[in-house]
Design a protein around this motif. Structure first.
Motif: not given
Length: 240
Positions: A181-183
Motif C-alpha cells: 500500500a505504501r508504494l
C-alpha cells in the motif's frame, strides 16, 4: 490473431489456479478449495441443472465442509435465475481481460521490476501476506502443474510488489498481483505487467490474461489503460 474465447480462458484459469481436487456430481464440476478462496471452491455447470441438481450440489459442498458457492459464467442466464430462486445471492462479479502479445507494444520492464523466479522469494510471500494472500492461496500456486513464475519488483529502493503467472495452451494467466500500500501510485503494478508480458513471450505464449473483481477500480483502470480488452466474466452465487 483473435482474442481467446471466454471458454478457453475458463480452462486456463482451472489449470493455472487449480483446486485441490475436482469432482463430477451430476451436471456439475465441484471443487475442493482447501481454504484457497472462491475461485477454487465454486461449482460450475457442465450441461443443464434442475432445482434438485442445485440442492444436491449444495449438499455435496456442505459434505466437503464448504459453503455452497456456484460460478455463473458468461451466458448462463438460466442458471443465474435458478440459483437466485434458491435464495443464493451474487458475490464478486469478475471481468476477464486479455491482450494479444503480437499486438502488445509494451516496453521492456525496468530492471528493478523484472525479476522472475520459482519458487518465490520470501519477500514475495511477505508482500502477498500483507495483501491478504496467505499460505492457502500460495498452495494454489504450488499446485499449478504448468510453466509458472513469481515476479518481483522494487519501488523507491524498497521491495514493493509481486505477482504469479502461469501458462496454459498459449495463454499466460496473471494472478495475485499485489503492491504494498505504501508504494502504490509509483507505476509498479504497470511495470509488473510489463514483466509478465516479457516472461510470457519467453515461454512462447500468444496472449496475456488477467481476471479482476469489478469492485477493484484501480486494477480495472490499470488493465484498460494498458490496452487490455474485456473478453468475458463471471460472478458467484452463494448463501447470504
Amino acid at each position: 490473431m483473435s482474442s481467446p474465447s471466454a471458454q478457453t480462458l475458463y480452462a486456463a484459469i482451472d489449470a493455472t489456479w487449480p483446486a485441490a481436487a475436482f469432482h463430477r456430481n451430476g451436471p456439475w464440476t465441484l471443487r475442493r478449495g482447501a481454504g484457497g478462496g472462491s475461485r477454487v471452491s465454486a461449482a460450475t455447470l457442465q450441461t443443464e441443472a434442475t432445482v434438485a441438481d442445485i440442492k444436491a450440489a449444495c449438499d455435496a459442498m456442505r459434505d466437503m465442509d464448504q459453503t455452497p458457492i456456484f460460478m455463473v459464467q458468461q451466458g448462463q442466464d438460466d442458471l443465474d435465475t435458478a440459483l437466485a430462486g434458491q435464495g443464493l445471492v451474487i458475490k464478486d462479479p469478475v471481468t476477464l481481460y486479455s491482450v494479444g502479445l503480437d499486438r502488445c507494444e509494451w516496453p521492456k520492464p525496468p530492471r528493478m521490476a523484472g525479476f522472475a523466479m520459482w519458487p518465490p522469494l520470501a519477500v514475495c510471500l511477505d508482500i502477498w501476506q500483507a495483501g491478504g494472500i496467505g499460505p492457502e492461496r500460495v498452495a494454489v500456486m504450488d499446485r499449478a502443474a504448468t510453466p509458472k513464475t513469481a515476479l518481483f519488483g522494487r519501488a523507491k529502493d524498497s521491495p514493493g510488489g509481486t505477482a504469479f503467472v502461469a501458462l496454459k495452451d498459449g495463454i499466460a494467466m496473471l494472478h495475485a498481483l499485489e503492491v504494498l500500500a505504501r508504494l502504490r501510485r509509483h507505476g509498479l503494478g504497470r511495470d509488473l505487467m510489463y514483466s509478465a508480458a516479457h516472461w510470457a513471450r519467453s515461454q512462447g505464449a500468444t496472449d496475456l490474461a488477467v481476471l479482476v473483481t469489478t469492485a477493484n477500480e484501480g486494477a480495472n483502470r490499470l488493465y484498460r489503460g494498458l490496452g487490455m480488452q474485456a473478453v468475458g466474466g463471471y460472478h458467484y452465487r452463494t448463501e447470504p
